[in-house]
Design a protein around this motif. Structure first.
Motif, mmCIF file in Angstrom:
data_model
loop_
_atom_site.group_PDB
_atom_site.id
_atom_site.type_symbol
_atom_site.label_atom_id
_atom_site.label_comp_id
_atom_site.label_asym_id
_atom_site.label_seq_id
_atom_site.Cartn_x
_atom_site.Cartn_y
_atom_site.Cartn_z
ATOM 1 N N SER A 155 13.020 40.517 27.426
ATOM 2 C CA SER A 155 11.992 39.501 27.226
ATOM 3 C C SER A 155 11.259 39.570 25.886
ATOM 4 C CB SER A 155 10.962 39.600 28.354
ATOM 5 O OG SER A 155 10.374 40.899 28.350
ATOM 6 N N ARG A 156 11.564 40.585 25.066
ATOM 7 C CA ARG A 156 10.802 40.769 23.825
ATOM 8 C C ARG A 156 11.702 41.069 22.643
ATOM 9 N NH1 ARG A 156 7.698 44.148 27.804
ATOM 10 N NH2 ARG A 156 9.616 45.294 27.658
ATOM 11 N N TRP A 157 11.171 40.758 21.457
ATOM 12 C CA TRP A 157 11.734 41.234 20.203
ATOM 13 C C TRP A 157 10.786 42.309 19.699
ATOM 14 C CZ3 TRP A 157 14.048 37.251 16.284
ATOM 15 C CH2 TRP A 157 15.113 36.568 16.887
ATOM 16 N N TRP A 158 11.330 43.432 19.253
ATOM 17 C CA TRP A 158 10.545 44.553 18.735
ATOM 18 C C TRP A 158 10.787 44.683 17.235
ATOM 19 C CZ3 TRP A 158 7.185 47.285 21.726
ATOM 20 C CH2 TRP A 158 7.302 47.132 23.114
ATOM 21 N N TRP A 159 9.719 44.656 16.445
ATOM 22 C CA TRP A 159 9.780 44.731 14.988
ATOM 23 C C TRP A 159 9.294 46.115 14.563
ATOM 24 C CZ3 TRP A 159 11.002 39.849 12.814
ATOM 25 C CH2 TRP A 159 10.939 38.790 13.707
ATOM 26 N N LEU A 160 10.083 46.842 13.768
ATOM 27 C CA LEU A 160 9.630 48.148 13.273
ATOM 28 C C LEU A 160 8.649 47.945 12.126
ATOM 29 C CD1 LEU A 160 12.692 50.583 13.197
ATOM 30 C CD2 LEU A 160 10.862 50.404 14.860
ATOM 31 N N ILE A 205 19.198 43.822 16.839
ATOM 32 C CA ILE A 205 19.681 42.461 16.594
ATOM 33 C C ILE A 205 19.596 42.091 15.124
ATOM 34 C CG2 ILE A 205 19.262 41.660 18.949
ATOM 35 C CD1 ILE A 205 16.736 40.219 17.863
ATOM 36 N N HIS A 206 18.851 42.858 14.331
ATOM 37 C CA HIS A 206 18.800 42.616 12.888
ATOM 38 C C HIS A 206 18.615 43.930 12.153
ATOM 39 C CE1 HIS A 206 17.043 41.643 8.949
ATOM 40 N NE2 HIS A 206 17.901 40.645 9.012
ATOM 41 N N ARG A 207 19.478 44.140 11.169
ATOM 42 C CA ARG A 207 19.371 45.311 10.294
ATOM 43 C C ARG A 207 19.233 44.793 8.872
ATOM 44 N NH1 ARG A 207 22.648 50.723 9.306
ATOM 45 N NH2 ARG A 207 21.940 50.994 7.165
ATOM 46 N N GLY A 267 10.485 34.955 18.615
ATOM 47 C CA GLY A 267 11.194 35.657 17.543
ATOM 48 C C GLY A 267 11.799 34.747 16.494
ATOM 49 N N PRO A 268 12.573 33.729 16.909
ATOM 50 C CA PRO A 268 13.172 32.833 15.915
ATOM 51 C C PRO A 268 12.150 32.006 15.133
ATOM 52 C CG PRO A 268 14.337 32.673 18.009
ATOM 53 C CD PRO A 268 13.104 33.501 18.258
ATOM 54 N N LEU A 269 10.937 31.853 15.654
ATOM 55 C CA LEU A 269 9.889 31.141 14.930
ATOM 56 C C LEU A 269 9.190 32.041 13.916
ATOM 57 C CD1 LEU A 269 8.226 29.326 17.976
ATOM 58 C CD2 LEU A 269 9.895 28.379 16.362
ATOM 59 N N ILE A 270 9.113 33.333 14.227
ATOM 60 C CA ILE A 270 8.401 34.293 13.380
ATOM 61 C C ILE A 270 9.249 34.727 12.190
ATOM 62 C CG2 ILE A 270 7.445 36.632 13.346
ATOM 63 C CD1 ILE A 270 6.655 36.110 16.325
ATOM 64 N N ALA A 271 10.515 35.015 12.415
ATOM 65 C CA ALA A 271 11.382 35.579 11.364
ATOM 66 C C ALA A 271 11.396 34.761 10.068
ATOM 67 C CB ALA A 271 12.790 35.783 11.909
ATOM 68 N N PRO A 272 11.529 33.441 10.102
ATOM 69 C CA PRO A 272 11.579 32.688 8.842
ATOM 70 C C PRO A 272 10.268 32.711 8.053
ATOM 71 C CG PRO A 272 12.358 31.331 10.683
ATOM 72 C CD PRO A 272 11.799 32.592 11.260
ATOM 73 N N ARG A 273 9.180 33.081 8.699
ATOM 74 C CA ARG A 273 7.868 33.108 8.037
ATOM 75 C C ARG A 273 7.607 34.413 7.297
ATOM 76 N NH1 ARG A 273 4.460 30.585 13.102
ATOM 77 N NH2 ARG A 273 5.402 28.528 12.980
ATOM 78 N N LEU A 274 8.520 35.366 7.403
ATOM 79 C CA LEU A 274 8.296 36.696 6.839
ATOM 80 C C LEU A 274 8.994 36.854 5.490
ATOM 81 C CD1 LEU A 274 8.877 38.713 10.119
ATOM 82 C CD2 LEU A 274 6.685 38.168 9.037
#
Length: 144
Positions: free
Chosen positions: A74-79, A109-111, A56-63
């Motif tokens: 164990s997972r991050w869920w992205w809408l 965890i993020h809005r 998750g922390p590796l993916i978020a900055p790339r978006l």
């Protein structure tokens, strides 16, 4: 839906895909639907894509935009908008959850700012592929 010659109805491929999915959902589904934060709307419907929490922390900055993100053990869920799996083969171990139905209780965890909860699916797909060392399906060589 449009009228066919002779008076019958013609269904689009998108409509047929949605109807097919609806027929596969059991009446008593033990999964939980991710709920939207107050004040948010989902005009395109909602599905969710999970990635291992460590990524998750590796993916978020790339978006270019991070929508609502939920986490379980164990997972991050992205809408993402509904049908974001159409013509995309999400790389393992990512999971795609139609209707944003997830197997465990999650916490937000993020809005994002604004009223729309979505993470753009194509940048998310590419970031997941990169983080997981997978080749996007449209880049793979075709074999006969």
């Amino acid at each position: 839906m449009t009228a066919a010659p002779g008076g019958g109805a013609v269904l689009s491929l998108d409509t047929l895909v949605r109807l097919g999915r609806a027929s596969r959902v059991p009446a008593r589904d033990p999964r939980l639907r991710l709920s939207l934060p107050d004040g948010m709307t989902a005009p395109l419907g909602c599905d969710a894509v999970a990635a291992p929490a460590r990524l998750g922390p590796l993916i978020a900055p790339r978006l270019p935009r991070v929508g609502c993100v939920y986490a379980d053990q164990s997972r991050w869920w992205w809408l993402v908008p509904s049908d974001s799996d159409y013509a995309m083969d999400w790389p393992a171990p990512a999971q795609y959850a139609t209707g944003a139905l997830v197997p465990e209780v999650t916490r937000l965890i993020h809005r994002p700012d604004g009223t729309v909860p979505y993470t753009p699916p194509i940048p998310l797909y590419l970031a997941l592929c990169q983080a997981m060392g997978a080749t996007p399906t449209w880049s793979r060589p075709i074999t006969a």
